[in-house]
Design an enzyme around this catalytic site. Structure first.
Site, PDB file in Angstrom:
ATOM      1  N   ARG A 208       1.241 -15.884  -2.271  1.00 42.82           N
ATOM      2  CA  ARG A 208       2.401 -15.932  -1.357  1.00 42.82           C
ATOM      3  C   ARG A 208       3.197 -14.618  -1.434  1.00 42.82           C
ATOM      4  O   ARG A 208       4.432 -14.622  -1.416  1.00 42.82           O
ATOM      5  CB  ARG A 208       3.342 -17.096  -1.682  1.00 42.82           C
TER       6      ARG A 208
ATOM      7  N   SER B 235       6.271 -25.309   2.441  1.00 44.59           N
ATOM      8  CA  SER B 235       6.702 -25.302   1.037  1.00 44.59           C
ATOM      9  C   SER B 235       7.960 -24.450   0.888  1.00 44.59           C
ATOM     10  O   SER B 235       7.934 -23.275   1.237  1.00 44.59           O
ATOM     11  CB  SER B 235       5.618 -24.701   0.146  1.00 44.59           C
TER      12      SER B 235
ATOM     13  N   GLU C 204      10.401 -19.750  -1.866  1.00 45.03           N
ATOM     14  CA  GLU C 204       9.354 -19.015  -1.144  1.00 45.03           C
ATOM     15  C   GLU C 204       9.847 -18.616   0.255  1.00 45.03           C
ATOM     16  O   GLU C 204       9.465 -17.577   0.791  1.00 45.03           O
ATOM     17  CB  GLU C 204       8.111 -19.900  -1.059  1.00 45.03           C
TER      18      GLU C 204
HETATM   19  N1  EPU Z   1       2.427 -33.567  -5.753  1.00 48.12           N
HETATM   20  C1  EPU Z   1       3.247 -34.575  -6.220  1.00 48.12           C
HETATM   21  N2  EPU Z   1       4.343 -34.899  -5.477  1.00 48.12           N
HETATM   22  C2  EPU Z   1       4.636 -34.296  -4.293  1.00 48.12           C
HETATM   23  C3  EPU Z   1       3.815 -33.257  -3.835  1.00 48.12           C
HETATM   24  C4  EPU Z   1       2.703 -32.910  -4.585  1.00 48.12           C
HETATM   25  O1  EPU Z   1       3.022 -35.141  -7.266  1.00 48.12           O
HETATM   26  O2  EPU Z   1       5.638 -34.669  -3.673  1.00 48.12           O
HETATM   27  C5  EPU Z   1       1.214 -33.244  -6.499  1.00 48.12           C
HETATM   28  C6  EPU Z   1      -0.025 -33.764  -5.766  1.00 48.12           C
HETATM   29  O3  EPU Z   1      -0.303 -35.094  -6.082  1.00 48.12           O
HETATM   30  C7  EPU Z   1      -1.107 -32.839  -6.259  1.00 48.12           C
HETATM   31  C8  EPU Z   1      -0.367 -31.540  -6.460  1.00 48.12           C
HETATM   32  O4  EPU Z   1       1.019 -31.869  -6.569  1.00 48.12           O
HETATM   33  O5  EPU Z   1      -1.598 -33.265  -7.487  1.00 48.12           O
HETATM   34  C9  EPU Z   1      -0.606 -30.514  -5.374  1.00 48.12           C
HETATM   35  O6  EPU Z   1      -0.168 -31.007  -4.125  1.00 48.12           O
HETATM   36  P1  EPU Z   1      -0.727 -30.434  -2.725  1.00 48.12           P
HETATM   37  O7  EPU Z   1      -2.231 -30.505  -2.697  1.00 48.12           O
HETATM   38  O8  EPU Z   1       0.012 -31.103  -1.642  1.00 48.12           O
HETATM   39  O9  EPU Z   1      -0.406 -28.883  -2.768  1.00 48.12           O
HETATM   40  P2  EPU Z   1       0.890 -28.047  -3.237  1.00 48.12           P
HETATM   41  O10 EPU Z   1       0.541 -27.294  -4.455  1.00 48.12           O
HETATM   42  O11 EPU Z   1       2.089 -28.929  -3.277  1.00 48.12           O
HETATM   43  C10 EPU Z   1       0.171 -25.889  -1.957  1.00 48.12           C
HETATM   44  C11 EPU Z   1       0.763 -24.907  -0.975  1.00 48.12           C
HETATM   45  C12 EPU Z   1       0.769 -25.504   0.424  1.00 48.12           C
HETATM   46  C13 EPU Z   1      -0.671 -25.834   0.811  1.00 48.12           C
HETATM   47  C14 EPU Z   1      -1.251 -26.809  -0.227  1.00 48.12           C
HETATM   48  C15 EPU Z   1      -2.720 -27.081  -0.005  1.00 48.12           C
HETATM   49  C16 EPU Z   1       2.344 -23.554  -2.231  1.00 48.12           C
HETATM   50  C17 EPU Z   1       3.785 -23.214  -2.456  1.00 48.12           C
HETATM   51  N3  EPU Z   1       2.120 -24.556  -1.361  1.00 48.12           N
HETATM   52  O12 EPU Z   1       1.036 -27.029  -2.000  1.00 48.12           O
HETATM   53  O13 EPU Z   1       1.248 -24.502   1.315  1.00 48.12           O
HETATM   54  O14 EPU Z   1      -0.742 -26.417   2.108  1.00 48.12           O
HETATM   55  O15 EPU Z   1      -1.143 -26.222  -1.553  1.00 48.12           O
HETATM   56  O16 EPU Z   1      -3.453 -25.946  -0.345  1.00 48.12           O
HETATM   57  O17 EPU Z   1       1.469 -22.920  -2.801  1.00 48.12           O
HETATM   58  C18 EPU Z   1       3.182 -23.650   2.423  1.00 48.12           C
HETATM   59  O18 EPU Z   1       3.031 -22.610   1.756  1.00 48.12           O
HETATM   60  O19 EPU Z   1       4.101 -23.768   3.270  1.00 48.12           O
HETATM   61  C19 EPU Z   1       2.274 -24.773   2.213  1.00 48.12           C
HETATM   62  C20 EPU Z   1       2.445 -25.951   2.826  1.00 48.12           C
END
Ligand code: EPU
Length: 336
Positions: free
Chosen positions: A160, A235, A331
């Protein structure tokens, strides 16, 4: 030059924050932009408006970058090289690539915003980052009005992150992005858990680009709010990277904590999980809050102010620091 006065920016930012631009101009060519820079350099840029939180009216001239067009520079049997102007909508471009069987950005389907801002934060999702397909970024240097080029290496991409968030911040206007995509032997990325599950549920064993794009769209729709319905900027925070020792300490208390190994000594933790543990998930205060299905996303239910959302972000940061000893980095670009 058609400079308008007192224009609401509500429909120019995906958070849907209703602030006013004292003066506003929409630009649709590099030439027009260069002409404008000859008379005005103290400008505020807005493109897809998908990664910003506006907290007050903008007194500078707001320049809306709306330069359209896609050109195929060259292609051979295996690859295609394209240059895309910055005002093209990212998702429409991603869908078009899928329809042409051009591989490389299908995992990045449905990300809001325009092509011209994708390098700034190096958009990424489901195991893919846009840096892996970008060959060149073209930009106008605001001070000189000259068109300059950045190679992939010069963009200094990170998680990012890029030079446009650091040394080059505020100095350039990105006008086009060039990509190298595959026509055959696509490097499909289906290892992200949610994609595997989605494809398996449909019984797809040998996915096409369209199958992956459809799976990503289905996953995003199930977790992330559509900015047309609920204002948001995806995010709001980055996923924090902590030391392995700190991670092991937290894991003792929370054995189910999800994590990704970054290196032997560092671990990345999903900020959404931390925010959920701190009890914020789905919390609503007046017209703003934390999304019900993904705690990493702050939302505007209608008429929230940017300041209210920023204050909520600060409250979340303080709580996470207090509860876990982890500093969450914002971010989204907060405009004060
Ligand atoms: N999780 C929770 N609670 C929540 C959200 C997530 O426990 O409310 C846990 C999920 O269960 C999972 C883990 O966190 O075990 C990861 O969740 P998720 O796959 O939704 O991905 P993320 O790490 O929360 C990142 C990116 C997203 C991208 C997704 C999928 C960042 C800051 N965000 O989110 O990017 O879509 O991975 O690759 O790296 C964005 O940048 O705007 C964005 C949406």
């Amino acid at each position: 030059m058609n400079i308008q006065e007192n224009i609401s920016l509500k429909y120019y930012n995906t958070f849907g924050i209703d602030v006013t631009a004292k003066r506003f101009i929409s630009i649709d060519s590099v030439y027009q932009l260069q002409q404008l820079l000859k008379i005005e350099k103290d400008i505020f840029l807005i493109s897809g408006g998908s990664n910003m939180l506006l907290t007050k009216d903008i007194n500078k001239l707001v320049v809306h970058i709306n330069i359209k067009g896609i050109v195929i520079d060259r292609e051979d049997d295996n690859n295609v090289h394209l240059t895309v102007n910055s005002g093209e909508n990212w998702h429409e471009f991603a869908l078009w690539c899928v329809s042409q069987n051009y591989g490389g950005i299908e995992n990045l389907s449905l990300i809001p915003g325009n092509v011209g801002t994708c390098p700034i934060q190096n958009i990424g999702a489901y195991g893919v980052e846009v840096k892996d397909t970008i060959t060149k970024v073209e930009a106008i240097e605001i001070a000189s009005g000259k068109l300059v080029q950045f190679s992939n290496e010069e963009c200094k991409f990170g998680y990012r992150n890029s030079i446009f968030k650091n040394d080059a911040k505020g100095k350039y206007i990105l006008t086009s992005v060039s990509f190298q995509l595959t026509k055959t032997n696509h490097n499909l990325n289906t290892s992200y858990g949610a994609i595997e599950t989605e494809l398996a549920s449909k019984g797809i064993e040998k996915p096409t680009l369209k199958d992956i794009s459809d799976a990503v769209i289905a996953i995003r729709k199930s977790k992330l709010p559509d900015p047309k319905e609920i204002g948001n900027s995806g995010s709001f925070f980055k996923n924090p990277v902590i030391t392995k020792n700190q991670f092991l300490d937290i894991q003792k208390e929370y054995p189910k904590i999800p994590s990704y190994t970054v290196s032997d000594s560092e671990t990345k933790i999903p900020a959404g999980w931390l925010i959920e543990q701190a009890g914020f998930k789905g919390k609503r205060f007046r017209d703003y809050g934390v999304h019900t299905k993904q705690a990493l996303v702050l939302v505007n239910y209608g008429n929230a102010s940017g300041e209210e959302i920023y204050q909520l972000a600060q409250k979340i940061q303080a709580t996470i620091l207090d509860k876990f000893g982890i500093t969450l980095e914002i971010e989204v670009n907060v405009i004060h």
